[in-house]
Scaffold this motif. Structure first.
Motif, short mmCIF file in Angstrom:
data_model
loop_
_atom_site.label_atom_id
_atom_site.label_comp_id
_atom_site.label_asym_id
_atom_site.label_seq_id
_atom_site.Cartn_x
_atom_site.Cartn_y
_atom_site.Cartn_z
N LYS A 82 0.87 -1.16 0.00
CA LYS A 82 0.00 0.00 0.00
C LYS A 82 0.91 1.21 0.00
O LYS A 82 1.79 1.34 0.85
CB LYS A 82 -0.91 0.01 1.23
CG LYS A 82 -2.00 1.05 1.17
CD LYS A 82 -2.97 0.89 2.35
CE LYS A 82 -4.13 1.88 2.23
NZ LYS A 82 -5.07 1.73 3.36
N LYS A 132 -0.59 -3.39 -10.59
CA LYS A 132 -0.86 -2.05 -10.10
C LYS A 132 -0.70 -1.98 -8.58
O LYS A 132 -0.94 -2.96 -7.88
CB LYS A 132 -2.28 -1.62 -10.48
CG LYS A 132 -2.42 -1.14 -11.92
CD LYS A 132 -3.79 -0.49 -12.12
CE LYS A 132 -3.89 0.11 -13.51
NZ LYS A 132 -5.18 0.81 -13.71
N ARG A 155 -1.78 -0.44 -4.92
CA ARG A 155 -2.90 0.17 -4.21
C ARG A 155 -2.40 1.37 -3.42
O ARG A 155 -1.27 1.36 -2.95
CB ARG A 155 -3.52 -0.82 -3.22
CG ARG A 155 -4.15 -2.04 -3.85
CD ARG A 155 -4.83 -2.91 -2.80
NE ARG A 155 -3.92 -3.24 -1.70
CZ ARG A 155 -4.08 -2.84 -0.44
NH1 ARG A 155 -5.09 -2.07 -0.11
NH2 ARG A 155 -3.22 -3.20 0.50
N TYR A 183 -2.58 5.88 -2.46
CA TYR A 183 -2.99 7.26 -2.69
C TYR A 183 -1.81 8.12 -3.11
O TYR A 183 -0.65 7.84 -2.79
CB TYR A 183 -3.57 7.85 -1.40
CG TYR A 183 -4.87 7.22 -0.95
CD1 TYR A 183 -6.10 7.68 -1.42
CD2 TYR A 183 -4.86 6.15 -0.04
CE1 TYR A 183 -7.29 7.11 -1.00
CE2 TYR A 183 -6.05 5.58 0.39
CZ TYR A 183 -7.26 6.06 -0.09
OH TYR A 183 -8.43 5.49 0.33
N ASN A 230 -2.94 4.75 -11.34
CA ASN A 230 -2.59 3.76 -10.33
C ASN A 230 -3.13 4.10 -8.94
O ASN A 230 -3.54 3.21 -8.20
CB ASN A 230 -1.06 3.63 -10.23
CG ASN A 230 -0.44 2.88 -11.37
OD1 ASN A 230 -0.29 1.67 -11.33
ND2 ASN A 230 -0.08 3.60 -12.44
N LEU A 231 -3.12 5.37 -8.60
CA LEU A 231 -3.40 5.78 -7.22
C LEU A 231 -4.60 6.71 -7.14
O LEU A 231 -4.85 7.51 -8.04
CB LEU A 231 -2.17 6.50 -6.64
CG LEU A 231 -0.85 5.72 -6.65
CD1 LEU A 231 0.28 6.62 -6.15
CD2 LEU A 231 -0.94 4.46 -5.81
N LYS A 232 -5.34 6.61 -6.04
CA LYS A 232 -6.44 7.53 -5.76
C LYS A 232 -5.86 8.84 -5.22
O LYS A 232 -4.76 8.87 -4.68
CB LYS A 232 -7.39 6.92 -4.73
CG LYS A 232 -8.07 5.64 -5.21
CD LYS A 232 -8.94 5.04 -4.11
CE LYS A 232 -9.57 3.74 -4.56
NZ LYS A 232 -10.39 3.12 -3.47
#
Length: 333
Positions: free
Chosen positions: A77, A101, A103, A105, A138-140
């Motif tokens: 993460k 990918k 996970r 942010y 890839n990221l939020k």
């Protein structure tokens, strides 16, 4: 057992007798995440001492030689702090290692599109757009403002470094003449050179100090750029010695210095380009970027300070603990 979180940052870290950074924002973010995660930090190394200590238990600096092994042994993460060439290349490398990918942010602290365009013109805009697309595929997104370019469906946080001590022992300013202050990077995109040009045209007595230069420089008898290391104690003193803070940036996300100035009952002048950062705060004045309106705004503040201060007492300021709680809830989700 604490979950593991990989934090990727462009910031440099000094690693002697603890971990230190030049960026208090990084220390704040890591403290937010470190309460519920074991932090694995991917960063650059500083060989010069830095002033903000990172007080996070079990902080681990990941070296490139151990990156592959560490990522394979954990459910990855990732938290990326800002989109920069260093961060993007590291993320591409991590994607290549894992062949999947990631996970997590990306935290956007400013408007990268406007900053890169300000520095490099249209080439800068498209360079940032290229990096932005790679990262956001890839990221939020966690963002400091809903006004950032191209940002949609982001989780919002309100950055702050102030605690309750900022709201006590406040000294009344000397109002005999304008004592103007800027603290930040001495760069074109921060609007500091535009501000200095305007102040040279203003025909009244004042003092202006800009803190954040590479060396001490006297521009005129009224205008000074200083090289100083600012910690929270000295920052508070500098603000207390001024009577108006000026933030001349062309682009900003959610500048913490506005909260710091308002906490000490020092009015803030900003320019049209960043009028969105005024929000609903009392004591923040939006000014046109010309010498006449700047002069008028400064004179109005000094003549009406008592009334302005009374209104500033109504402000509900975001505290550091509020920001950390917001950030932790997102990361823990």
């Amino acid at each position: 057992m604490r979950k593991e979180l990989h934090v990727l940052t462009n910031d440099r870290i000094y690693m002697k007798r603890g971990f230190y950074t030049s960026n208090n924002d990084l220390a704040n973010i890591l403290s937010s995440c470190g309460k519920s995660h074991k932090i694995n930090l991917i960063c650059r190394k500083s060989y010069n001492s830095l002033n903000y200590k990172i007080n996070v238990p079990n902080l681990n600096i990941i070296k490139d030689s151990l990156l592959s092994e560490n990522l394979y042994s954990n459910k990855t993460k990732l938290l990326m702090i800002s989109i920069t060439p260093f961060n993007v290349l590291k993320m591409i490398n991590i994607n290549f290692i894992l062949k999947t990918k990631i996970r997590g942010y990306v935290y956007l602290r400013s408007d990268g599109f406007k900053e890169y365009q300000s520095k490099l013109g249209i080439i800068g805009y498209y360079l940032y757009y290229f990096m932005f697309k790679i990262v956001t595929n890839n990221l939020k997104i966690i963002a400091c403002s809903n006004k950032l370019s191209k940002v949609k469906n982001a989780r919002l946080v309100s950055p702050s470094e102030i605690d309750k001590t900022w709201l006590s022992n406040i000294k009344n300013p000397n109002l005999k003449k304008p004592k103007l202050l800027y603290i930040g990077r001495i760069r074109k995109e921060k609007g500091i050179f535009s501000l200095i040009s305007l102040l040279k045209k203003v025909k009244f007595q004042f003092n202006f100090i800009a803190i954040g230069g590479n060396q001490n420089r006297k521009i005129t008898d009224k205008i000074f750029i200083l090289k100083e290391i600012i910690n929270f104690k000295s920052l508070k003193k500098k603000i207390d010695r001024s009577n108006i803070f000026i933030l001349p940036s062309y682009t900003e996300g959610s500048p913490k210095v506005i909260l710091e100035s308002l906490a000490r009952f020092r009015p803030v002048i900003i320019f049209d380009e960043i009028k969105h950062v005024k929000k609903n705060y009392y004591g923040v004045f939006v000014c046109k970027r010309n010498a006449t309106h700047l002069y008028t705004t400064i004179r109005y503040i000094l003549k009406n300070y008592s009334k302005i201060k009374k209104n500033m007492k109504k402000n509900k300021l975001i505290l550091k603990s509020d920001f950390q709680l917001q950030f932790a809830r997102i990361i823990n989700g």
